[in-house]
Scaffold this motif. Structure first.
Motif, mmCIF file in Angstrom:
data_model
loop_
_atom_site.group_PDB
_atom_site.id
_atom_site.type_symbol
_atom_site.label_atom_id
_atom_site.label_comp_id
_atom_site.label_asym_id
_atom_site.label_seq_id
_atom_site.Cartn_x
_atom_site.Cartn_y
_atom_site.Cartn_z
ATOM 1 N N THR A 126 2.987 8.431 -7.161
ATOM 2 C CA THR A 126 3.712 9.095 -8.240
ATOM 3 C C THR A 126 4.395 8.021 -9.065
ATOM 4 O O THR A 126 4.537 6.877 -8.608
ATOM 5 C CB THR A 126 4.779 10.065 -7.688
ATOM 6 N N ASP A 127 4.838 8.397 -10.250
ATOM 7 C CA ASP A 127 5.545 7.414 -11.076
ATOM 8 C C ASP A 127 6.803 6.920 -10.370
ATOM 9 O O ASP A 127 7.123 5.734 -10.400
ATOM 10 C CB ASP A 127 5.851 7.969 -12.464
ATOM 11 N N ASP A 128 7.500 7.797 -9.685
ATOM 12 C CA ASP A 128 8.728 7.409 -8.976
ATOM 13 C C ASP A 128 8.446 6.434 -7.830
ATOM 14 O O ASP A 128 9.172 5.457 -7.644
ATOM 15 C CB ASP A 128 9.462 8.628 -8.429
ATOM 16 N N GLU A 168 0.850 -1.191 0.000
ATOM 17 C CA GLU A 168 0.000 0.000 0.000
ATOM 18 C C GLU A 168 0.888 1.243 0.000
ATOM 19 O O GLU A 168 1.892 1.288 0.702
ATOM 20 C CB GLU A 168 -0.865 -0.020 1.261
ATOM 21 N N THR A 169 0.496 2.232 -0.787
ATOM 22 C CA THR A 169 1.223 3.506 -0.782
ATOM 23 C C THR A 169 0.242 4.666 -0.888
ATOM 24 O O THR A 169 -0.737 4.595 -1.633
ATOM 25 C CB THR A 169 2.270 3.576 -1.914
ATOM 26 N N ALA A 176 -5.683 8.892 -4.501
ATOM 27 C CA ALA A 176 -5.298 9.183 -3.120
ATOM 28 C C ALA A 176 -4.307 8.142 -2.614
ATOM 29 O O ALA A 176 -3.460 8.437 -1.778
ATOM 30 C CB ALA A 176 -6.528 9.200 -2.231
ATOM 31 N N MET A 177 -4.438 6.903 -3.101
ATOM 32 C CA MET A 177 -3.527 5.842 -2.710
ATOM 33 C C MET A 177 -3.583 4.732 -3.737
ATOM 34 O O MET A 177 -4.449 4.727 -4.600
ATOM 35 C CB MET A 177 -3.817 5.320 -1.301
ATOM 36 N N ALA A 178 -2.625 3.814 -3.619
ATOM 37 C CA ALA A 178 -2.568 2.685 -4.538
ATOM 38 C C ALA A 178 -2.206 1.425 -3.765
ATOM 39 O O ALA A 178 -1.485 1.484 -2.762
ATOM 40 C CB ALA A 178 -1.542 2.932 -5.637
ATOM 41 N N HIS A 219 -10.166 9.962 -4.654
ATOM 42 C CA HIS A 219 -11.001 10.861 -3.861
ATOM 43 C C HIS A 219 -12.094 11.379 -4.769
ATOM 44 O O HIS A 219 -11.843 11.678 -5.948
ATOM 45 C CB HIS A 219 -10.201 12.070 -3.356
ATOM 46 N N GLU A 220 -13.287 11.485 -4.244
ATOM 47 C CA GLU A 220 -14.383 12.025 -5.038
ATOM 48 C C GLU A 220 -14.065 13.472 -5.418
ATOM 49 O O GLU A 220 -13.637 14.268 -4.584
ATOM 50 C CB GLU A 220 -15.684 11.978 -4.229
#
Length: 55
Positions: free
Chosen positions: A12-14, A7-8, A45-47, A38-39
């Motif tokens: 970002t791509d980095d 989880e992050t 917001a996270m991945a 986020h609506e």
């Protein structure tokens, strides 16, 4: 089969590249990535990054 979920909240791509490189170097195979939005926002917001490996 074993599964790994990373989880992050820094999406970002980095940051995603670093996660992919770190876990694939440890023998995990990339399976999927799921984004939480986020609506009203166009940026995630996270991945959650999913990996698998045979054991």
């Amino acid at each position: 089969m074993r599964y790994k979920v990373v989880e992050t909240s820094t999406v970002t791509d980095d940051s995603l590249e670093a996660i992919l490189n770190e876990w694939t170097q440890q023998g995990w195979q990339f399976d999927a990535v799921k984004f939480v939005m986020h609506e009203g926002s166009r940026r995630p917001a996270m991945a959650f990054v999913f990996f698998t490996r045979e054991e």
